[in-house]
Design an enzyme around this catalytic site. Structure first.
Site, PDB file in Angstrom:
ATOM      1  N   ASP A  10       0.875  -1.157   0.000  1.00  0.00           N
ATOM      2  CA  ASP A  10       0.000   0.000   0.000  1.00  0.00           C
ATOM      3  C   ASP A  10       0.925   1.222   0.000  1.00  0.00           C
ATOM      4  O   ASP A  10       2.095   1.113   0.375  1.00  0.00           O
ATOM      5  CB  ASP A  10      -0.866  -0.062   1.272  1.00  0.00           C
ATOM      6  CG  ASP A  10      -1.552   1.241   1.564  1.00  0.00           C
ATOM      7  OD1 ASP A  10      -2.227   1.766   0.664  1.00  0.00           O
ATOM      8  OD2 ASP A  10      -1.417   1.744   2.705  1.00  0.00           O
ATOM      9  N   ASP A  12      -0.011   4.900   1.050  1.00  0.00           N
ATOM     10  CA  ASP A  12      -0.180   5.932   2.072  1.00  0.00           C
ATOM     11  C   ASP A  12      -0.214   5.344   3.480  1.00  0.00           C
ATOM     12  O   ASP A  12      -1.021   4.476   3.786  1.00  0.00           O
ATOM     13  CB  ASP A  12      -1.450   6.733   1.788  1.00  0.00           C
ATOM     14  CG  ASP A  12      -1.351   7.472   0.448  1.00  0.00           C
ATOM     15  OD1 ASP A  12      -0.227   7.850   0.061  1.00  0.00           O
ATOM     16  OD2 ASP A  12      -2.398   7.641  -0.208  1.00  0.00           O
TER      17      ASP A  12
HETATM   18 MG    MG Z   1      -2.751   3.128   3.724  1.00  0.00          MG
END
Ligand code: MG
Ligand code: ZN
Length: 169
Positions: A10, A12
């Site tokens: 992922d 962020d």
């Molecule tokens: Mg995230």
């Protein structure tokens, strides 16, 4: 080089600090230890990829061009650290659009595995959210979900120390 692992991250709050509608390169802040981990993984014959939800695009808060320039900057900063980013996929949709790619749906992860076209890879998906773990579980491929905290290195050692070596190749 024969790749043994595919590690999807992922973006962020997993690799970089979560900044809403991130569009300025100067706002890319790598979380503690991430570049070192990515470097170690790339030295272990690992394909490194990013899968990120970016509904800000669908909402009109972030243009595709702005997102792509951030992605290019991330790719460049990784390269400067000796890390090659193999893949980067994003879902631009808003939740109500009910697409197949917005995590917790597995579409982004499936797309990366399909492109890799390898059945012998050990595959991980690393994320900070429950929806990331759900996406890994929902995939039709065998993907180990690894939940991490933005400011901790806990969990990453499992990926670095995984038994991929024991699989041979
Ligand atoms: Mg995230
Ligand atoms: Zn989508």
């Amino acid at each position: 080089m024969t790749f043994k692992k595919l590690v999807i991250f992922d973006r962020d709050d997993t690799l970089i600090r979560d900044v809403p509608n991130l569009k300025s390169v100067s706002d890319i802040n790598w979380l503690p230890g991430r570049l070192g981990i990515l470097k170690a993984l790339s030295e272990q014959s690992t394909l490194i990829a990013i899968a990120t939800n970016q509904s800000a695009i669908g909402r009109g808060l972030l243009s595709v061009e702005e997102f792509e320039s951030i992605s290019e900057a991330i790719r460049r900063q990784l390269k400067e650290n000796g890390i090659s980013l193999w893949g980067l996929v994003a879902c631009p949709h808003m939740p109500f659009e009910n697409c197949g790619c917005r995590k917790p749906k597995p579409g982004l992860l499936n797309r990366l595995v399909e492109v890799a076209q390898r059945s012998d890879l050990e595959i991980f998906f690393v994320g900070n959210a429950d929806s990331d773990m759900e996406a890994a579980k929902a995939s039709r491929f065998q993907i180990s979900g690894v939940k991490i905290e933005p400011t901790s290195l806990n969990g990453f050692e499992n990926i670095l120390n995984s038994r991929a070596e024991a699989k041979g190749k």
